[in-house]
Design an enzyme around this catalytic site. Structure first.
Site, PDB file in Angstrom:
ATOM      1  N   GLU A 101      -4.562   0.754  -3.348  1.00 13.57           N
ATOM      2  CA  GLU A 101      -3.159   1.152  -3.451  1.00 13.57           C
ATOM      3  C   GLU A 101      -2.243  -0.068  -3.380  1.00 13.57           C
ATOM      4  O   GLU A 101      -1.237  -0.151  -4.096  1.00 13.57           O
ATOM      5  CB  GLU A 101      -2.821   2.154  -2.350  1.00 13.57           C
ATOM      6  CG  GLU A 101      -3.522   3.493  -2.525  1.00 13.57           C
ATOM      7  CD  GLU A 101      -3.347   4.413  -1.328  1.00 13.57           C
ATOM      8  OE1 GLU A 101      -3.443   5.641  -1.501  1.00 13.57           O
ATOM      9  OE2 GLU A 101      -3.134   3.906  -0.205  1.00 13.57           O
ATOM     10  N   ASP A 149       0.545   3.811  -3.186  1.00 13.68           N
ATOM     11  CA  ASP A 149       0.165   5.213  -2.973  1.00 13.68           C
ATOM     12  C   ASP A 149       1.064   6.137  -3.798  1.00 13.68           C
ATOM     13  O   ASP A 149       0.593   7.065  -4.460  1.00 13.68           O
ATOM     14  CB  ASP A 149       0.270   5.545  -1.489  1.00 13.68           C
ATOM     15  CG  ASP A 149       0.142   7.027  -1.213  1.00 13.68           C
ATOM     16  OD1 ASP A 149      -0.976   7.559  -1.329  1.00 13.68           O
ATOM     17  OD2 ASP A 149       1.164   7.669  -0.893  1.00 13.68           O
ATOM     18  N   GLU A 192       0.843  -1.213   0.000  1.00 10.20           N
ATOM     19  CA  GLU A 192       0.000   0.000   0.000  1.00 10.20           C
ATOM     20  C   GLU A 192       0.870   1.252   0.000  1.00 10.20           C
ATOM     21  O   GLU A 192       0.587   2.248  -0.673  1.00 10.20           O
ATOM     22  CB  GLU A 192      -0.912  -0.008   1.225  1.00 10.20           C
ATOM     23  CG  GLU A 192      -1.774   1.228   1.388  1.00 10.20           C
ATOM     24  CD  GLU A 192      -1.341   2.048   2.581  1.00 10.20           C
ATOM     25  OE1 GLU A 192      -1.367   3.295   2.459  1.00 10.20           O
ATOM     26  OE2 GLU A 192      -0.976   1.462   3.610  1.00 10.20           O
TER      27      GLU A 192
END
Length: 1452
Positions: free
Chosen positions: A1265, A1171, A1167
């Site tokens: 993400e 991102d 994640e």
């Protein structure tokens, strides 16, 4: 320790203090002196002595105390009586443990540090400071140096260094003997542990006794508590105990404390304790129920019921809990007075109190006086709190007692639910402690009810009476508490229950044995220095009473060679706990902790959220003789192994967890201290404009025709520039060689020629300084036309000879009006039909006068000069020569309309007398070239710097124009600068650094990776790296003045220097922030031209933390053998349009931290990567789609796409990730299920424009993400392939993004109010008022001119409350029919003062309007908006008004 008497602010030493001081100079000693005898003063004398010793140079003195409250006291005392630099550290004052740089700085900038022992032990453990760099350690209340106390831990480190490097030790205590049954053994243990000798006063005993008198000691007996009292019936306990199995409260603990309080203080105090404790717990349960109710409500778009959330709205409360709340309310009048929280609201008769309290009251009455001061010592906090509340309310004591409790800090301040601490049992904060001690000193309080926190150290006034309310348990407590009664008339009262012989016997043992115990150390004539422990086993002396000798012998120490950080059995468990506490977790995931199992051979299992191989999450320790030692042993083994895996760094801190100022980036490269770099830097930048021993001629062509030459001392790069529809080029031709005897004359001629042309065509005023480049006429074979040069130099203003002028010269001849030197004119026509005596026709500007002559005389006459207006010549039509002094030009690859810089209207013509004008010797080609010269020079400077930057920094082949844009600062006031590229580069920097740290540190969790990345991309790091490579040398910051010429020799410089020592640099000033912006902009330029591979090469050249210039595909190849993804993810791969090579990555990407498996980690690391990937893809899309968008517009649009609500809608609508998410948490699953229908029905436009209204679980955006991060890893970090998937998945969102998206309601309200000029508008947070006065969800109101326009508005979270309040306030304030219309409430425009024009910012920087939502913030925005509006109204276009001539431009 208490402080000695002060006379005239100077401490007067006593002879017995000097005696101890002399002996302390000779060797390490422990000063055994009674409380109040001035031990602290002796330490001051020793401090002053030690700093004068040569061996103490560059070392620090450490003053250690056992309790937080003593830090302030002792530090203030040292400050008051020495000139030394003193710093203090304790819980609320100390730095983050990981802030190594500031710890080092604090010690280096101090002479004395005062701190709690545990902090100093931590500093030694992590090698922030070393004992060798300490000259003196003072141990206050040093009798604690035993067992596992931090004092003993510090001394263990002390014994590890050679004796000649050890600091001096000085201990202070009133009770050196802990165990009276083995006085000699206790004394020897203390001496051995402290490497010091216990000493007492021998020579001046009488003086000591005079200054430390012993109080009278009396025994006060009291009767046992009866079974029944004349008290309320039913009591609070009778009512509440009926619910002991129905409500989730810790009834067993409550009952135990209730009966302990009842037995000690009586039924009223027991109910008082119960009331406050249960009330606190009930209110916490109500808060939890309210939060759960809000979480369980249905979510719907524009659902007013959801958003309004009236604070008075009820929710389901269990009936029994409601009954308990009702019972507490009925009894509140007996136990709580909100107006006086330190006392109870009613008189408390002694009939409601225990016989013990009655006896206490008798003692207080007997010893009370006007100047009365006393302390009551108790054991338990709830006893202290209740007793302090009731004493002043007992009728017999009313008006005599001013009382408060004083207890320790304790723990559990943040406990919830069953563990919630009650009002009467919570620890006390430091500030509250200090307030109480201050009140006791100044007399506003005359009685304290205290736990052991007041026994030692704290500086109290000498008490008239000290009462031991609870039994004595050890000699130290007896001696220390008695020391508070130290006047000759003081009394020490020991309360003993009648018939309780054991307590009385223990007291008598203490009383009778004390003189003998003192003689043990007072009678030694020549005590010997204790033997230094030689082994680990001996260094553990003092713990043998609880530790097995075999275990002690088996203990190890692990020292990190590079830093000296030390791992011991005592610190290992704490380090593991600290590591786990830093693992990020959301509200649905419990905090990670290490789990221990086994008995004498322990096993520790680390949380699976640590990204470690499965076999490194479990450690098995060796067998030990005790369970506690087995736990320490396995923790020691685990930390040691984790350090080898780089989970702990070389300072034995979790890598990287620096919360202070980072000193290294993710690669361990030092980050220089940039604090000395000024905000505005004066730097030397590359600049080609200089003369030299060799001059070089460059040919300038316009539209393919060679028109002029440019001479300077540097071989300039070839350039091409488009301006006003013409294409100008510059190319190098040859060197210019002058005969030696003519060189200076020739150079002066060229300088004078160029000066006149620059004056006439560019600046409108003379140039006083020598030039660094010359624009020259050329012959047909492109050599300097010195005949033309000579003409201009000889006749600089031109000639009055007009005989050769014909119609073919119209529009091509530059002339100069002798009445207005400084503004060149172009001949348009000769009007032989008009003279100065002619009458102007109507409607012309000259018609205000009877003749042209009269008009000219009025216009041109000055105080010191008459107008020259000949009447015997025709008038001529002329127009002003259009000047372009700014030097602004359009880069060839900028997607801007070329006509934006082109004049669309012809200059207005007017009339002047021919005889007043001179014809200049500048040809049309020359003056056209002069007109373009500022742009040509600016372009040459830009290209020269860009190529020098590429060459000197080793940059890849980034095109000139992109590199120029990346280096152009906003201070140039150009229509383009580096801010767009900086915004793009910021995203590139984030992703490239993320990929590097992800791969370099495979065993770091998301929190550590985030800190590693931050240390590598922070502004401070970028600034340091930019300074290291000298980036400032290549930046363009020059603004263009209308009336100055910057291509000149600097003022004050030697005029010969340019010819003998050509310096191709110039001094410029610009903000230091420009450096970090240019670092990111250069990265953005590289990415824009050559993708991520060129960005990596550029980042490596700039010193960024990218792991080198090698492309990711070469660095991070994927596994050759594929692994299929489980069938659970088949449709997800179809929706993505991508089939995973490594199925395990997809499993990891879908695993929430709550879903603990043995197969792999959670999605947190992926994640973190995804991102950054989405951020860059969206920014590149916006950059390409909106080439005219500003940096602020790009950032605003990105923030709408890359945010929780928007990504959650994509996660649900496009990929159905909620079906694939692996969760093991009921609350999270329930919350997701509530939000899914809303997110599925949400259009992309609503997600972007109204996303602020939604608060979906973060897990939904996180999993999107993480899936994108997994795709990037699975493609072997193929950026373009992953970017295509991101754009495909987010296509609906990307298509509707624009640069003029509606603002969020808060920003909209602030800017709308600012445009209206209102400065008195703000958001106010309003505490919810209800029976549950501890509700967590606060409300928001909008207040205008002290009038509440809307609110309070309450929602699921504070940002949502604020958004809803702003939205509704905006509507109401704009409603003319409302009595809360802004026009009716606001009068700010009447008083708003506009700053002067010169204070307007030349280049206003976009700000975040919601950054400051106070009245001041609104006021600043209002003034800024007004300034911008008036600035726009006042600003004129670049073109001159041809009909207006500034007097400043006129020269004779």
């Amino acid at each position: 320790m208490t402080v000695p008497q002060i006379v005239n602010e100077v401490i007067l030493p006593r002879k017995y203090q000097e005696e101890i001081f002399r002996r302390a100079q000779e060797t390490n000693v422990i000063a055994a002196l009674d409380t109040g005898s001035g031990k602290t003063f002796i330490s001051i004398l020793l401090i002053k002595w030690i700093v004068l010793q040569e061996k103490a140079r560059n070392k620090v003195i450490v003053f250690l105390v056992p309790k937080v409250a003593l830090v302030e006291q002792q530090a203030n005392f040292i400050v008051a009586h020495t000139p030394l630099r003193v710093k203090k550290f304790h819980g609320s004052l100390d730095l983050e443990l990981t802030d190594r740089a500031n710890w080092k700085k604090s010690f280096e900038e101090s002479d004395v540090v005062v701190m709690t022992a545990q902090i100093f032990l931590n500093i030694l453990t992590h090698s922030h400071w070393r004992i060798e760099k300490v000259s003196l350690i003072i141990f206050d209340e040093c009798h604690h140096t035993r067992k596992n106390h931090a004092y003993n831990g510090i001394m263990r480190e002390y014994f590890q260094i050679p004796s000649y490097e050890r600091p001096k030790v000085f201990g202070m205590t009133a009770s050196p003997i802990w165990n009276p049954k083995d006085a000699e053994g206790s004394l020897l243990t203390l001496e051995k542990n402290l490497d010091a000798t216990v000493i007492a006063v021998r020579e001046h005993v009488s003086e000591l006794l005079e200054n430390s008198p012993r109080p009278a000691e009396i025994i006060k007996e009291y009767f046992p508590s009866p079974e029944n009292y004349l008290y309320l019936h039913p009591s609070l306990w009778d009512c509440l105990s009926l619910f002991d199995h129905d409500i989730d409260l810790p009834w067993d603990k409550l009952e135990m404390k209730y009966h302990a309080t009842r037995n000690s203080l009586g039924p009223y105090c027991a109910d008082l304790f119960l009331y406050h404790d249960v009330k606190g717990r009930v209110l916490q349960i109500l808060n939890d129920l309210e939060a759960a109710a809000k979480e369980s409500e249905p979510v719907g778009f524009d659902d007013d019921a959801y958003y309004r959330m009236d604070p008075k709205r009820t929710f389901d409360i269990p009936p029994n809990l409601e009954q308990i709340d009702s019972i507490l309310s009925e009894y509140s009048a007996f136990f709580e007075d909100p107006a006086s929280p330190l006392a109870v609201p009613i008189p408390v008769p002694l009939a409601w109190c225990s016989p013990k309290v009655k006896a206490l009251a008798e003692v207080l009455l007997e010893h009370h006086s006007e100047t009365f001061h006393g302390i009551i010592f108790v054991e338990q906090r709830q006893i202290a709190a209740c007793l302090a509340k009731i004493l002043s309310c007992i009728p017999e004591l009313r008006g005599r007692i001013r009382c408060a409790e004083l207890v320790g800090h304790g723990s559990g301040h943040n406990h919830r639910g069953k563990q919630a601490a009650s009002a009467s049992t919570k620890g006390m904060g430091l500030a509250r402690q200090q307030d109480i001690v201050r009140g006791f000193r100044d007399g506003s309080l005359n009685l304290l009810v205290a736990t052991s926190v007041a026994e030692e150290g704290l500086d109290f006034p000498a008490c008239d009476i000290v009462i031991r309310f609870d039994p004595l348990h050890h000699m130290v407590g007896y001696v220390q508490s008695r020391g508070r009664a130290r006047t000759k008339t003081s009394t020490f009262v020991i309360m003993v229950q009648a018939g309780h012989a054991a307590h009385l016997d223990r007291y008598k043992v203490f009383l009778e044995s004390e003189p003998e115990l003192k003689r043990v150390y007072q009678s030694r004539e020549n005590p010997t220095q204790p033997v230094t422990p030689d082994s680990d086993e001996e260094s553990e002396e003092g713990e043998i009473e609880e530790e097995d000798p075999t275990d002690l012998a088996a203990r190890e120490r692990y020292i990190v060679p590079s830093t000296g950080a030390v791992l011991t059995y005592g610190s290992a468990i704490g380090l593991l706990n600290y590591l786990c506490s830093l693992i990020p977790h959301d509200a649905y995931t419990p905090a990670a902790i290490p789990r221990y199992s086994g008995d004498y051979a322990a096993i520790v299992e680390l949380p699976s959220s640590l990204p470690l191989p499965i076999d490194r999450l479990i450690f098995r320790g060796p067998e030990r003789c005790s369970k506690r030692e087995a736990k320490r042993a396995v923790a020691f083994l685990a930390v040691k192994e984790l350090h080898k895996m780089d989970v702990f760094d070389d300072y034995l801190l979790p890598s990287t967890n620096a919360k202070g100022r980072n000193t290294e980036d993710a690669d361990g490269r030092k980050i220089a201290d940039m604090s000395e770099v000024p905000d505005i830097m004066n730097v030397s930048v590359r600049d080609p404009w200089t003369l030299g021993p060799i001059l070089r001629l460059h040919v300038i062509s316009i539209d393919g025709v060679d028109v002029a030459g440019l001479v300077t001392g540097t071989e300039l790069p070839p350039v091409e520039i488009t301006s006003d529809g013409c294409v100008a080029t510059l190319r190098y031709f040859h060197e210019v060689n002058f005969p030696a005897d003519e060189k200076w004359e020739k150079v002066k001629m060229l300088n004078d020629f160029t000066t006149m042309g620059t004056w006439f065509c560019i600046t409108g005023r003379p140039i006083p300084l020598p030039l660094t480049c010359f624009l020259v006429p050329l012959t047909s074979d492109n050599h300097i036309d010195f005949d033309n040069v000579q003409q201009v130099v000889t006749d600089p203003y031109g000639t009055y000879n007009w005989k050769d002028v014909t119609e073919k010269d119209y529009g091509h001849t530059m002339i100069m009006n002798s009445n207005q030197y400084g503004r060149a004119l172009i001949l348009r026509n000769i009007r032989h039909d008009l003279t100065a005596l002619s009458i102007p026709p109507p409607y012309t500007r000259e018609a205000i006068c009877s003749t042209y002559q009269e008009f000219f005389v009025q216009r041109w006459t000055r105080k010191n000069r008459e107008a020259f207006v000949p009447t015997n010549c025709p008038l001529i039509e002329v127009s002003y020569l259009p000047r372009h002094p700014s030097g602004l030009y359009r880069p060839a690859d900028r997607l801007q309309d070329i006509d934006k810089y082109k004049r669309h209207s012809a200059s207005t013509g007017f009339l002047v007398p021919l005889g007043a004008c001179r014809r200049t010797h500048f040809s049309e080609n020359l003056y056209r070239t002069f007109l373009m010269l500022p742009r040509i020079c600016r372009r040459v400077s830009d290209v020269y710097r860009a190529r020098q930057e590429r060459l000197e920094l080793g940059l890849p082949p980034i095109p000139d124009d992109l590199l120029i844009e990346a280096s152009t600062l906003p201070t140039t006031s150009a229509t383009w600068n580096n801010q767009r590229l900086e915004t793009l580069g910021d995203s590139v920097l984030k992703l490239a650094t993320t990929v590097h740290v992800m791969n370099k540190y495979p065993h770091r969790h998301e929190g550590q990776l985030s800190q590693l990345r931050q240390s590598s991309i922070s502004n401070r790091t970028l600034l340091a790296r930019a300074k290291e490579i000298g980036l400032e040398r290549f930046l363009t910051s020059e603004g263009q003045s209308l009336h100055s010429w910057r291509y000149v020799v600097p003022e004050g410089a030697d005029l010969l220097d340019p010819f003998t020592r050509p310096a191709r640099h110039a001094r410029r000033e610009f903000p230091r922030r420009s450096l970090q912006d240019c670092m990111e902009a250069t990265l953005g330029a590289a990415f824009l031209h050559g993708g991520i591979d060129m960005a990596l090469r550029t980042g490596d050249a700039l010193g960024m933390t990218f792991g080198g210039a090698l492309p990711w595909s070469f660095r991070y190849g994927r596994q050759p053998e594929p692994s299929r993804a489980p069938p659970l993810f088949a449709d997800l791969q179809a929706n993505l349009g991508y089939e995973f090579h490594r199925g395990d990555l997809l499993v990891e990407a879908a695993t929430h931290p709550s879903f603990v498996t043995s197969s792999g980690p959670s999605y947190q690391r992926l994640e973190f990567l995804g991102d950054a990937m989405i951020d860059l893809v969206v920014m590149r899309y916006l950059f390409d789609k909106f080439p005219e968008a500003t940096s602020g517009q790009l950032s605003a649009a990105r923030s709408r796409a890359v945010c929780g609500p928007t990504l959650a809608s994509v996660s649900v609508k496009r990929l159905s990730l909620h079906k694939h998410l692996l969760i093991n948490n009921v609350e999270l699953s329930t919350t997701i299920n509530r939000h899914v229908p809303l997110l599925e029905s949400l259009t992309a436009e609503d997600a972007v424009n109204k996303g602020w209204k939604y608060d979906p679980p973060k897990a939904l955006s996180d999993v999107l993400e993480s899936v994108i991060g997994a795709v990037l890893v699975d493609t072997a970090y193929n950026f373009e392939k992953t970017a295509a998937i991101v754009e495909f998945v987010m296509s609906d969102i990307l298509e509707i993004l624009t640069t003029d998206l509606p603002r969020d309601p808060v920003s909209e309200l602030m800017i709308w109010a600012a445009c209206a000029g209102c400065r008195r508008i703000s958001f106010q947070q309003v505490k919810s008022q209800s029976s549950a006065d501890m509700r967590r969800n606060d409300s928001i109101s909008v207040v205008v001119h002290d009038v509440v326009v809307i609110g309070p508005i309450t929602a699921a979270n504070l940002p949502l409350s604020k958004g809803l309040a702003a939205e509704r306030a905006r509507i109401l304030l704009d409603d003319a029919s409302s009595d809360r219309c802004l026009a009716k409430l606001c009068d700010c425009m009447k008083v708003l003062e506009l700053p002067p024009r010169e204070s307007f910012p030349e280049n206003p920087v976009e700000s975040n309007p919601s950054a400051d939502e106070t009245e001041e913030g609104f006021a600043n925005i209002a003034k800024q908006k007004l300034v911008e509006d008036l600035t726009n109204a006042r600003d004129e276009p670049e073109a001159y008004d041809e009909n207006v001539l500034d007097d400043a431009e006129v020269y004779d």
